[in-house]
Design an enzyme around this catalytic site. Structure first.
Site, PDB file in Angstrom:
ATOM      1  CG  ASP A 195     -52.589  24.774 -28.544  1.00 49.86           C
ATOM      2  OD1 ASP A 195     -52.779  25.727 -28.347  1.00 49.86           O
ATOM      3  OD2 ASP A 195     -53.374  23.843 -28.518  1.00 49.86           O
ATOM      4  CG  HIS A 237     -49.201  34.388 -27.751  1.00 50.42           C
ATOM      5  ND1 HIS A 237     -48.974  32.974 -27.720  1.00 50.42           N
ATOM      6  CD2 HIS A 237     -49.818  34.929 -28.694  1.00 50.42           C
ATOM      7  CE1 HIS A 237     -50.575  33.232 -29.170  1.00 50.42           C
ATOM      8  NE2 HIS A 237     -50.897  34.498 -29.219  1.00 50.42           N
ATOM      9  CG  LEU A 282     -31.265  21.755 -22.504  1.00 50.71           C
ATOM     10  CD1 LEU A 282     -32.095  20.524 -22.726  1.00 50.71           C
ATOM     11  CD2 LEU A 282     -32.588  22.998 -22.197  1.00 50.71           C
TER      12      LEU A 282
HETATM   13  C1  IPE Z   1     -49.958  24.454 -32.738  1.00 45.59           C
HETATM   14  O1  IPE Z   1     -51.098  24.758 -31.994  1.00 45.59           O
HETATM   15  C2  IPE Z   1     -48.709  25.097 -32.976  1.00 45.59           C
HETATM   16  C3  IPE Z   1     -47.918  25.693 -31.797  1.00 45.59           C
HETATM   17  C4  IPE Z   1     -47.964  25.518 -29.914  1.00 45.59           C
HETATM   18  C5  IPE Z   1     -47.455  26.492 -32.316  1.00 45.59           C
HETATM   19  P1  IPE Z   1     -52.049  25.074 -32.668  1.00 45.59           P
HETATM   20  O2  IPE Z   1     -53.107  26.200 -31.512  1.00 45.59           O
HETATM   21  O3  IPE Z   1     -51.832  26.086 -33.806  1.00 45.59           O
HETATM   22  O4  IPE Z   1     -52.360  23.855 -33.056  1.00 45.59           O
HETATM   23  P2  IPE Z   1     -54.324  23.224 -33.515  1.00 45.59           P
HETATM   24  O5  IPE Z   1     -54.535  24.805 -34.160  1.00 45.59           O
HETATM   25  O6  IPE Z   1     -55.316  23.774 -32.339  1.00 45.59           O
HETATM   26  O7  IPE Z   1     -53.655  21.967 -34.645  1.00 45.59           O
HETATM   27  C1  IPE Z   2     -49.962  28.092 -29.212  1.00 48.17           C
HETATM   28  O1  IPE Z   2     -51.381  29.104 -28.342  1.00 48.17           O
HETATM   29  C2  IPE Z   2     -49.318  29.316 -28.906  1.00 48.17           C
HETATM   30  C3  IPE Z   2     -49.146  29.465 -30.767  1.00 48.17           C
HETATM   31  C4  IPE Z   2     -49.439  28.349 -31.554  1.00 48.17           C
HETATM   32  C5  IPE Z   2     -48.790  30.594 -30.942  1.00 48.17           C
HETATM   33  P1  IPE Z   2     -52.689  29.238 -29.278  1.00 48.17           P
HETATM   34  O2  IPE Z   2     -52.576  30.230 -29.637  1.00 48.17           O
HETATM   35  O3  IPE Z   2     -53.009  28.209 -29.956  1.00 48.17           O
HETATM   36  O4  IPE Z   2     -53.612  29.514 -27.963  1.00 48.17           O
HETATM   37  P2  IPE Z   2     -55.044  28.464 -28.108  1.00 48.17           P
HETATM   38  O5  IPE Z   2     -54.995  27.422 -28.466  1.00 48.17           O
HETATM   39  O6  IPE Z   2     -55.877  29.395 -29.055  1.00 48.17           O
HETATM   40  O7  IPE Z   2     -56.108  28.666 -26.092  1.00 48.17           O
HETATM   41 MG    MG Z   3     -53.729  26.169 -29.883  1.00 47.76          MG
END
Ligand code: IPE
Ligand code: IPE
Ligand code: MG
Length: 243
Positions: free
Chosen positions: A18, A35, A129
């Site tokens: 995240d 990303h 792995l």
């Molecule tokens: C969790 O992150 C999902 C992934 C990393 C794929 P999110 O950014 O979607 O989660 P929330 O919204 O903070 O709970």
């Molecule tokens: C996690 O990064 C990746 C996915 C959920 C696909 P985020 O896109 O949630 O990044 P933040 O949390 O907004 O910084």
């Molecule tokens: Mg996020």
């Protein structure tokens, strides 16, 4: 290195990657750039876990809830999954990595579904792995699909309700018997966000404010050190664990 070799390693590491969006915003970039920047740490974790002979690595790439993001972001993520797998598959094969994708795959673009199936097939015989990528995945979805599978078996007469044990239920989940021992979440939030609910029953949880694109070898090392320092009692007393 001797110390590193001696420490207790988790058999199964699961990571909620995240913070990509915030990483990009801090640089005045679009979310897609964040990303893309997240691919570096993905490669690093695969390499490090392989080298340390960790059995399984599960990466949370896209959740059931992420479908509700703006269509442009969802589209760019689907494109990134396709392009990065195409670019990395030979390297993964050379590393003896066995790939699996878990999640509601029927919701994914058709050409991505075909590509995921091809990658699984190509790497199925690999003995290194186990790389498990959660795409369109939710822990509740996983539990519900397992329950539905068992219900169908009961309806057909192949299974009796009394035969449904934790063992049997685990087998019906997407990962089967593959409990996460260490869950890492980057990006500062201290929640599960519907990641491996069944398989996290006794996981050690490690949270770091580091944003995913900045997650480096030293950060992974710190998470592994955190795991090694835990006494995993599984409900017993400390003295019982020691003996
Ligand atoms: C969790 O992150 C999902 C992934 C990393 C794929 P999110 O950014 O979607 O989660 P929330 O919204 O903070 O709970
Ligand atoms: C996690 O990064 C990746 C996915 C959920 C696909 P985020 O896109 O949630 O990044 P933040 O949390 O907004 O910084
Ligand atoms: Mg996020």
């Amino acid at each position: 290195m001797a110390g590193a070799a001696a420490k207790t390693l988790p058999r199964h590491v699961a990571i909620t990657m995240d913070g990509n969006g915030r990483w990009a915003a801090a640089r005045g970039l679009g979310r897609a750039a964040g990303h893309k920047a997240g691919l570096g740490p993905v490669r690093m974790c695969i390499q490090e876990c392989s080298q340390r002979n960790i059995e399984a690595l599960t990466l949370f790439a896209f959740s059931s809830e992420n479908w509700a993001r703006p269509a442009a972001e969802v589209g760019s993520l689907m494109g990134l999954f396709f392009d990065s797998l195409e670019a990395e598959i030979s390297e993964l094969q050379a590393r003896n990595v066995a790939m699996r994708f878990i999640g509601a795959r029927r919701r994914l673009p058709v050409r991505l579904q075909a590509q995921l199936a091809a990658a699984e097939e190509r790497t199925a015989g690999n003995t290194g792995l186990k790389l498990q990528v959660a795409v369109s995945y939710g822990g509740r979805w996983d539990i519900v699909q397992a329950a539905a599978q068992l219900a169908r078996e009961c309806a057909s007469g192949a299974l009796r309700a009394e035969e449904i044990t934790e063992e049997r239920f685990a087998q019906a989940t997407t990962l089967g018997h593959c409990d996460a021992e260490l869950v890492i979440r980057t990006g500062g939030e201290q929640r599960l966000s519907n990641f491996l609910l069944w398989h996290c029953a006794y996981a050690e949880l490690y949270f770091t404010p580091r944003l995913w694109p900045d997650f480096g070898v030293a950060d992974l090392e710190e998470a592994l050190d955190f795991f090694a320092a835990r006494e995993r009692r599984f409900g017993l007393l400390s003295g019982q664990v020691a003996s």
